[in-house]
Design a protein around this motif. Structure first.
Motif, PDB file in Angstrom:
ATOM      1  N   ILE A   6       0.811  -1.225   0.000  1.00  0.00           N
ATOM      2  CA  ILE A   6       0.000   0.000   0.000  1.00  0.00           C
ATOM      3  C   ILE A   6       0.843   1.273   0.000  1.00  0.00           C
ATOM      4  CG2 ILE A   6      -1.727   1.316   1.272  1.00  0.00           C
ATOM      5  CD1 ILE A   6      -2.904  -1.055  -0.158  1.00  0.00           C
ATOM      6  N   PRO A   7       1.852   1.424   0.877  1.00  0.00           N
ATOM      7  CA  PRO A   7       2.633   2.670   0.846  1.00  0.00           C
ATOM      8  C   PRO A   7       3.274   2.935  -0.508  1.00  0.00           C
ATOM      9  CG  PRO A   7       3.054   1.462   2.872  1.00  0.00           C
ATOM     10  CD  PRO A   7       2.250   0.542   1.982  1.00  0.00           C
ATOM     11  N   GLN A   8       3.775   1.884  -1.174  1.00  0.00           N
ATOM     12  CA  GLN A   8       4.361   2.048  -2.505  1.00  0.00           C
ATOM     13  C   GLN A   8       3.326   2.586  -3.495  1.00  0.00           C
ATOM     14  OE1 GLN A   8       5.811  -1.627  -4.155  1.00  0.00           O
ATOM     15  NE2 GLN A   8       6.252  -0.742  -6.174  1.00  0.00           N
ATOM     16  N   LEU A   9       2.125   2.010  -3.437  1.00  0.00           N
ATOM     17  CA  LEU A   9       1.068   2.460  -4.341  1.00  0.00           C
ATOM     18  C   LEU A   9       0.652   3.895  -4.033  1.00  0.00           C
ATOM     19  CD1 LEU A   9      -1.092  -0.790  -4.322  1.00  0.00           C
ATOM     20  CD2 LEU A   9       0.198   0.104  -6.263  1.00  0.00           C
ATOM     21  N   MET A  10       0.578   4.231  -2.752  1.00  0.00           N
ATOM     22  CA  MET A  10       0.174   5.587  -2.387  1.00  0.00           C
ATOM     23  C   MET A  10       1.198   6.612  -2.861  1.00  0.00           C
ATOM     24  SD  MET A  10      -2.771   5.191  -1.039  1.00  0.00           S
ATOM     25  CE  MET A  10      -3.152   6.691  -0.162  1.00  0.00           C
ATOM     26  N   ARG A  11       2.479   6.258  -2.807  1.00  0.00           N
ATOM     27  CA  ARG A  11       3.512   7.178  -3.299  1.00  0.00           C
ATOM     28  C   ARG A  11       3.353   7.396  -4.800  1.00  0.00           C
ATOM     29  NH1 ARG A  11       6.697   4.417   0.556  1.00  0.00           N
ATOM     30  NH2 ARG A  11       7.415   2.908  -0.998  1.00  0.00           N
ATOM     31  N   ALA A  59      -0.036   2.601 -16.610  1.00  0.00           N
ATOM     32  CA  ALA A  59       0.685   1.360 -16.867  1.00  0.00           C
ATOM     33  C   ALA A  59       1.557   0.981 -15.672  1.00  0.00           C
ATOM     34  CB  ALA A  59       1.542   1.502 -18.127  1.00  0.00           C
ATOM     35  N   GLU A  60       2.253   1.971 -15.091  1.00  0.00           N
ATOM     36  CA  GLU A  60       3.106   1.696 -13.941  1.00  0.00           C
ATOM     37  C   GLU A  60       2.280   1.279 -12.737  1.00  0.00           C
ATOM     38  OE1 GLU A  60       6.163   1.340 -11.170  1.00  0.00           O
ATOM     39  OE2 GLU A  60       6.102   1.207 -13.352  1.00  0.00           O
ATOM     40  N   LEU A  61       1.164   1.974 -12.510  1.00  0.00           N
ATOM     41  CA  LEU A  61       0.305   1.631 -11.385  1.00  0.00           C
ATOM     42  C   LEU A  61      -0.291   0.234 -11.582  1.00  0.00           C
ATOM     43  CD1 LEU A  61      -0.912   2.556  -8.714  1.00  0.00           C
ATOM     44  CD2 LEU A  61      -2.777   3.614  -9.993  1.00  0.00           C
ATOM     45  N   LEU A  94       0.022  -2.896  -9.007  1.00  0.00           N
ATOM     46  CA  LEU A  94      -1.178  -3.549  -8.489  1.00  0.00           C
ATOM     47  C   LEU A  94      -1.150  -5.056  -8.736  1.00  0.00           C
ATOM     48  CD1 LEU A  94      -3.913  -0.997  -9.591  1.00  0.00           C
ATOM     49  CD2 LEU A  94      -3.551  -1.794  -7.247  1.00  0.00           C
ATOM     50  N   ALA A  95      -0.531  -5.454  -9.838  1.00  0.00           N
ATOM     51  CA  ALA A  95      -0.511  -6.864 -10.205  1.00  0.00           C
ATOM     52  C   ALA A  95       0.180  -7.735  -9.152  1.00  0.00           C
ATOM     53  CB  ALA A  95       0.183  -7.041 -11.558  1.00  0.00           C
ATOM     54  N   GLN A  96       0.920  -7.098  -8.235  1.00  0.00           N
ATOM     55  CA  GLN A  96       1.599  -7.850  -7.175  1.00  0.00           C
ATOM     56  C   GLN A  96       0.616  -8.385  -6.129  1.00  0.00           C
ATOM     57  OE1 GLN A  96       5.169  -5.810  -5.606  1.00  0.00           O
ATOM     58  NE2 GLN A  96       4.899  -4.339  -7.267  1.00  0.00           N
ATOM     59  N   ASP A  97      -0.594  -7.865  -6.125  1.00  0.00           N
ATOM     60  CA  ASP A  97      -1.567  -8.273  -5.100  1.00  0.00           C
ATOM     61  C   ASP A  97      -2.893  -8.590  -5.781  1.00  0.00           C
ATOM     62  OD1 ASP A  97      -3.551  -8.277  -3.017  1.00  0.00           O
ATOM     63  OD2 ASP A  97      -2.126  -7.255  -1.719  1.00  0.00           O
ATOM     64  N   VAL A  98      -3.219  -9.879  -5.850  1.00  0.00           N
ATOM     65  CA  VAL A  98      -4.410 -10.297  -6.581  1.00  0.00           C
ATOM     66  C   VAL A  98      -5.689  -9.744  -5.939  1.00  0.00           C
ATOM     67  CG1 VAL A  98      -4.640 -12.473  -5.307  1.00  0.00           C
ATOM     68  CG2 VAL A  98      -5.585 -12.275  -7.616  1.00  0.00           C
ATOM     69  N   LEU A  99      -5.685  -9.568  -4.629  1.00  0.00           N
ATOM     70  CA  LEU A  99      -6.872  -9.021  -3.970  1.00  0.00           C
ATOM     71  C   LEU A  99      -7.101  -7.567  -4.367  1.00  0.00           C
ATOM     72  CD1 LEU A  99      -6.560 -10.565  -0.390  1.00  0.00           C
ATOM     73  CD2 LEU A  99      -8.028 -11.305  -2.284  1.00  0.00           C
ATOM     74  N   LEU A 100      -6.021  -6.817  -4.512  1.00  0.00           N
ATOM     75  CA  LEU A 100      -6.157  -5.433  -4.951  1.00  0.00           C
ATOM     76  C   LEU A 100      -6.681  -5.362  -6.380  1.00  0.00           C
ATOM     77  CD1 LEU A 100      -2.981  -3.624  -3.536  1.00  0.00           C
ATOM     78  CD2 LEU A 100      -5.366  -3.289  -2.862  1.00  0.00           C
ATOM     79  N   VAL A 101      -6.198  -6.247  -7.219  1.00  0.00           N
ATOM     80  CA  VAL A 101      -6.690  -6.297  -8.601  1.00  0.00           C
ATOM     81  C   VAL A 101      -8.198  -6.520  -8.610  1.00  0.00           C
ATOM     82  CG1 VAL A 101      -6.638  -7.615 -10.750  1.00  0.00           C
ATOM     83  CG2 VAL A 101      -4.498  -7.048  -9.581  1.00  0.00           C
ATOM     84  N   ALA A 102      -8.661  -7.464  -7.798  1.00  0.00           N
ATOM     85  CA  ALA A 102     -10.096  -7.757  -7.739  1.00  0.00           C
ATOM     86  C   ALA A 102     -10.888  -6.550  -7.237  1.00  0.00           C
ATOM     87  CB  ALA A 102     -10.339  -8.963  -6.823  1.00  0.00           C
ATOM     88  N   GLU A 103     -10.327  -5.840  -6.254  1.00  0.00           N
ATOM     89  CA  GLU A 103     -11.020  -4.665  -5.708  1.00  0.00           C
ATOM     90  C   GLU A 103     -11.127  -3.551  -6.742  1.00  0.00           C
ATOM     91  OE1 GLU A 103     -12.609  -3.959  -2.998  1.00  0.00           O
ATOM     92  OE2 GLU A 103     -12.254  -5.815  -1.892  1.00  0.00           O
ATOM     93  N   VAL A 104     -10.069  -3.350  -7.532  1.00  0.00           N
ATOM     94  CA  VAL A 104     -10.104  -2.300  -8.556  1.00  0.00           C
ATOM     95  C   VAL A 104     -11.161  -2.624  -9.610  1.00  0.00           C
ATOM     96  CG1 VAL A 104      -8.799  -1.198 -10.417  1.00  0.00           C
ATOM     97  CG2 VAL A 104      -7.714  -1.587  -8.193  1.00  0.00           C
ATOM     98  N   MET A 114      -7.186  -3.582 -16.730  1.00  0.00           N
ATOM     99  CA  MET A 114      -6.733  -2.890 -15.535  1.00  0.00           C
ATOM    100  C   MET A 114      -6.430  -1.421 -15.802  1.00  0.00           C
ATOM    101  SD  MET A 114      -6.141  -2.702 -12.368  1.00  0.00           S
ATOM    102  CE  MET A 114      -6.584  -4.395 -12.019  1.00  0.00           C
ATOM    103  N   GLU A 115      -5.760  -1.114 -16.889  1.00  0.00           N
ATOM    104  CA  GLU A 115      -5.446   0.283 -17.184  1.00  0.00           C
ATOM    105  C   GLU A 115      -6.729   1.080 -17.426  1.00  0.00           C
ATOM    106  OE1 GLU A 115      -2.296   1.118 -19.933  1.00  0.00           O
ATOM    107  OE2 GLU A 115      -1.211  -0.712 -19.398  1.00  0.00           O
ATOM    108  N   GLY A 116      -7.699   0.454 -18.078  1.00  0.00           N
ATOM    109  CA  GLY A 116      -8.971   1.140 -18.293  1.00  0.00           C
ATOM    110  C   GLY A 116      -9.685   1.414 -16.984  1.00  0.00           C
ATOM    111  N   ALA A 117      -9.611   0.445 -16.053  1.00  0.00           N
ATOM    112  CA  ALA A 117     -10.226   0.635 -14.743  1.00  0.00           C
ATOM    113  C   ALA A 117      -9.562   1.775 -13.993  1.00  0.00           C
ATOM    114  CB  ALA A 117     -10.137  -0.657 -13.938  1.00  0.00           C
TER     115      ALA A 117
END
Length: 331
Positions: A87-92, A102-104, A108-118, A140-143
């Motif tokens: 989370i801190p990495q993503l928030m930065r 694309a970078e985000l 996000l791809a590192q955490d499957v639960l976050l992908v599902a939430e997005v 994912m990029e479209g989301a």
């Protein structure tokens, strides 16, 4: 004989009692509920407290332990899990105005639960009606582009805090954890919505709304562990102290987790006179969210004076918006 005695015992003065009371009653009914009254009602509903009352000694033991944890935040923080490391990495990344979708997406791809939430967030009906988006977002990029920078920041903050209220150590914790989380989300949203009019930072207000209840989670875990099964701690004095000490603990844990000073200060000052705009936004968010919970769960009808009195038109709009969010969750 004083004037009350004359009203109760004397001729013409006695006849004045009825109209005097009738005139005074509406005036009394128009007084807004204090936050102390709201907290007491919210606490008793949250805990489903019965009529059996714990002894003062039992209540004091719980308060002493909560006070100790407030002075030793590392011990208090140990009772709740840390924010997921990603989370801190993503928030930065989201702090960067030139954020790359694309970078985000890669992070996000590192955490499957976050992908599902997005994906879940991006496919909510409110986004499609608001932006005339495709009925289904499966990229994912479209989301990320649909949710935008602010939407992503709020989503990640919510996801980060969910484990804090998911711990189940006993019957009371099992009951209160999901309810505390629901109120935290409503508080964060309300604080975020009212912040601009108060010249406060909207995202910091959102974070403060999510963080403000961390100490309360710890408090209910202590109550769960320490209260006797046949008697519940629920005196007015006890409840007031629980909320006061829980707030201090929330501040200490937020400092330990290196939250922005504006967030920790808002939590500390919320409800105080002459507080800064950030704290005022949080205080209003807390009030609206607790009242919304009491209405949504049937404790009060929506038009009850306890709920409505003192709310401005703009505050009522936010109050209604909190219910709209629940409807979105169910769709």
């Amino acid at each position: 004989m004083g004037w009350i005695g004359k009203l109760l015992n004397g001729g013409d003065e006695k006849n004045k009692l009825a109209p005097l009371t009738a005139a005074a009653a509406p005036e009394m009914a128009r007084q807004p509920a204090s936050i102390t009254e709201i907290d007491a009602t919210y606490y008793r509903w949250l805990a489903a407290a019965g009529s059996a009352q714990a002894t003062k000694q039992a209540e004091q033991q719980i308060l002493d332990e909560l006070t100790r944890l407030a002075s030793e935040p590392i011990a208090g923080a140990a009772l709740i899990p840390r924010i997921p490391a990603i989370i801190p990495q993503l928030m930065r990344t989201l702090q960067n105005e030139n954020m790359s979708a694309a970078e985000l997406s890669r992070q996000l791809a590192q955490d499957v639960l976050l992908v599902a939430e997005v994906y879940r967030e991006a496919n909510r009906p409110r986004y499609h009606s608001r932006y005339n988006a495709s009925p289904s977002i499966n990229n994912m990029e479209g989301a990320i582009m649909l949710l935008g920078q602010n939407g992503m920041r709020m989503l990640l903050a919510r996801v980060a805090f969910r484990p804090i209220v998911s711990m189940q150590s006993g019957g009371l914790t099992i009951r209160t954890a999901p309810l505390i989380w629901r109120q935290s989300e409503k508080c964060a949203l309300a604080a975020n919505l009212v912040a601009p009019a108060m010249q406060a930072n909207a995202f910091d207000a959102y974070l403060a709304g999510l963080m403000a209840n961390v100490g309360l989670v710890v408090a209910f875990r202590l109550i769960d562990q320490m209260h006797a099964p046949d008697a519940f701690p629920q005196s007015d004095a006890f409840i007031a102290q629980v909320f006061a000490q829980a707030r201090i603990l929330s501040v200490r844990i937020a400092e330990l987790w290196e939250f922005p000073e504006s967030v920790t200060r808002a939590i500390a000052q919320a409800g105080q006179a002459d507080s800064d705009p950030q704290a005022r936004a949080l205080a209003l968010g807390e009030r609206l969210s607790k009242l919304r919970m009491l209405v949504d769960t049937g404790r009060f009808p929506a038009d009850d004076p306890f709920v409505m009195t003192g709310l401005s038109k703009s505050e009522l709009l936010v109050f209604d918006k909190l219910a709209d969010e629940d409807e979105d969750e169910e769709e």
